[in-house]
Design a protein around this motif. Structure first.
Motif, PDB file in Angstrom:
ATOM      1  N   LEU A 189       0.814  -1.207   0.000  1.00  0.00           N
ATOM      2  CA  LEU A 189       0.000   0.000   0.000  1.00  0.00           C
ATOM      3  C   LEU A 189       0.854   1.267   0.000  1.00  0.00           C
ATOM      4  O   LEU A 189       1.913   1.319   0.622  1.00  0.00           O
ATOM      5  CB  LEU A 189      -0.914   0.027   1.225  1.00  0.00           C
ATOM      6  N   LYS A 190       0.361   2.298  -0.653  1.00  0.00           N
ATOM      7  CA  LYS A 190       0.990   3.614  -0.591  1.00  0.00           C
ATOM      8  C   LYS A 190       0.756   4.224   0.783  1.00  0.00           C
ATOM      9  O   LYS A 190      -0.106   3.784   1.544  1.00  0.00           O
ATOM     10  CB  LYS A 190       0.399   4.522  -1.674  1.00  0.00           C
ATOM     11  N   ASN A 191       1.500   5.259   1.111  1.00  0.00           N
ATOM     12  CA  ASN A 191       1.314   5.955   2.382  1.00  0.00           C
ATOM     13  C   ASN A 191      -0.109   6.491   2.499  1.00  0.00           C
ATOM     14  O   ASN A 191      -0.685   6.977   1.521  1.00  0.00           O
ATOM     15  CB  ASN A 191       2.300   7.115   2.510  1.00  0.00           C
ATOM     16  N   ASN A 192      -0.656   6.386   3.713  1.00  0.00           N
ATOM     17  CA  ASN A 192      -1.990   6.902   4.031  1.00  0.00           C
ATOM     18  C   ASN A 192      -3.116   6.154   3.303  1.00  0.00           C
ATOM     19  O   ASN A 192      -4.233   6.659   3.201  1.00  0.00           O
ATOM     20  CB  ASN A 192      -2.094   8.400   3.727  1.00  0.00           C
ATOM     21  N   SER A 193      -2.827   4.971   2.795  1.00  0.00           N
ATOM     22  CA  SER A 193      -3.865   4.160   2.177  1.00  0.00           C
ATOM     23  C   SER A 193      -4.584   3.329   3.239  1.00  0.00           C
ATOM     24  O   SER A 193      -4.162   3.267   4.393  1.00  0.00           O
ATOM     25  CB  SER A 193      -3.262   3.253   1.105  1.00  0.00           C
ATOM     26  N   GLU A 194      -5.667   2.679   2.831  1.00  0.00           N
ATOM     27  CA  GLU A 194      -6.537   2.033   3.805  1.00  0.00           C
ATOM     28  C   GLU A 194      -6.845   0.581   3.444  1.00  0.00           C
ATOM     29  O   GLU A 194      -6.799   0.188   2.278  1.00  0.00           O
ATOM     30  CB  GLU A 194      -7.865   2.791   3.909  1.00  0.00           C
ATOM     31  N   ILE A 195      -7.205  -0.167   4.487  1.00  0.00           N
ATOM     32  CA  ILE A 195      -7.803  -1.484   4.364  1.00  0.00           C
ATOM     33  C   ILE A 195      -9.243  -1.378   4.852  1.00  0.00           C
ATOM     34  O   ILE A 195      -9.497  -0.824   5.931  1.00  0.00           O
ATOM     35  CB  ILE A 195      -7.047  -2.531   5.199  1.00  0.00           C
ATOM     36  N   HIS A 196     -10.186  -1.881   4.072  1.00  0.00           N
ATOM     37  CA  HIS A 196     -11.582  -1.960   4.483  1.00  0.00           C
ATOM     38  C   HIS A 196     -11.935  -3.430   4.689  1.00  0.00           C
ATOM     39  O   HIS A 196     -11.745  -4.249   3.787  1.00  0.00           O
ATOM     40  CB  HIS A 196     -12.494  -1.335   3.432  1.00  0.00           C
TER      41      HIS A 196
END
Length: 244
Positions: free
Chosen positions: A174-181
């Motif tokens: 993941l890139k910085n500040n990305s999320e997992i839902h």
């Protein structure tokens, strides 16, 4: 219980050449398989044509596949594909990758995308444990995990897709500040996941213990989720962002 494969599913799946990427890389066990191996230690990848195709044409080059620089969202364990094909239809400026190991269900997802004439989705026939082979670091913008196997017995905890081994793998991709839902119908898995995320420096938001009765809007359901909601069963959900 061992999965029964449906005859001809792999050939039918691979016939959708505009959508499908074959990531079923062959693996071998090391000669010395003693000791307490982690989930990611025991395999040796066979560098055959499928492996070379992934490395040369996809890893770090998914923007070339999609022919744009739009964000890339991936669903791991996409099943029959209602969730991700709906997202792809509603968000044409986002690229979606549907990862699934079971070809007999993945072909159903591909059929949905084909009928909708979607051009912002790819279907990766492969294993979530091989994300490091499929993608460069910092290549993904979001990961969705929906209704994964809870692996009830504690001795199988490392197989849960929210185990910290997997969380570290996702973090790399993941890139910085990305999320997992993440969504599940299993309360024990949700409790386990909350602890794994919190203990490994992920910031949580939009936590729901009963999604249908929450104030959160915009939920896209899976086929599995529809069945459980119709029975009045609670769905658990969270969003997690890397804060390290």
């Amino acid at each position: 219980m061992r999965r029964r494969k449906k005859k001809g599913s792999d050939e039918k799946l691979l016939s959708y050449k505009d959508f499908i990427v074959n990531g079923m890389i062959k693996q071998a066990s090391p000669k010395d398989n003693s000791g307490d191996c982690t989930l990611f230690d025991y395999r040796i990848l066979i560098e055959d044509e499928i492996y070379k195709d992934i490395i040369n044409n996809y890893k770090g080059k998914w923007n070339i596949f999609f022919e744009n620089e739009n964000p890339i969202h991936i669903e791991v364990g996409t099943g029959r594909g209602k969730f991700i094909t709906t997202l792809a239809k509603e968000n044409p400026d986002i690229n979606y990758i549907a990862l699934e190991v079971k070809e007999e269900v993945l072909v159903k997802a591909v059929e949905k995308a084909d009928k909708l004439n979607l051009n912002n989705i790819a279907f990766l026939w492969g294993n979530v444990e091989l994300l490091d082979t499929y993608f460069d670091d910092d290549e993904l913008d979001r990961i969705y995990i929906n209704f994964c196997d809870p692996w009830h017995k504690n001795r199988y905890a490392k197989k849960r897709l929210t185990h910290h081994n997997f969380l570290e793998l996702y973090r790399k991709k993941l890139k910085n500040n990305s999320e997992i839902h993440f969504k599940t119908d299993n309360s024990a898995l949700f409790e386990f996941s909350l602890n794994e995320f919190c203990n490994n420096d992920w910031k949580l938001k939009n936590i729901s213990l009963n999604l249908a009765k929450s104030s959160w809007t915009g939920n896209i359901t899976t086929e599995y989720e529809d069945r459980y909601m119709n029975l009045g069963m609670p769905i658990y959900r969270l969003e997690a962002k890397d804060i390290r």
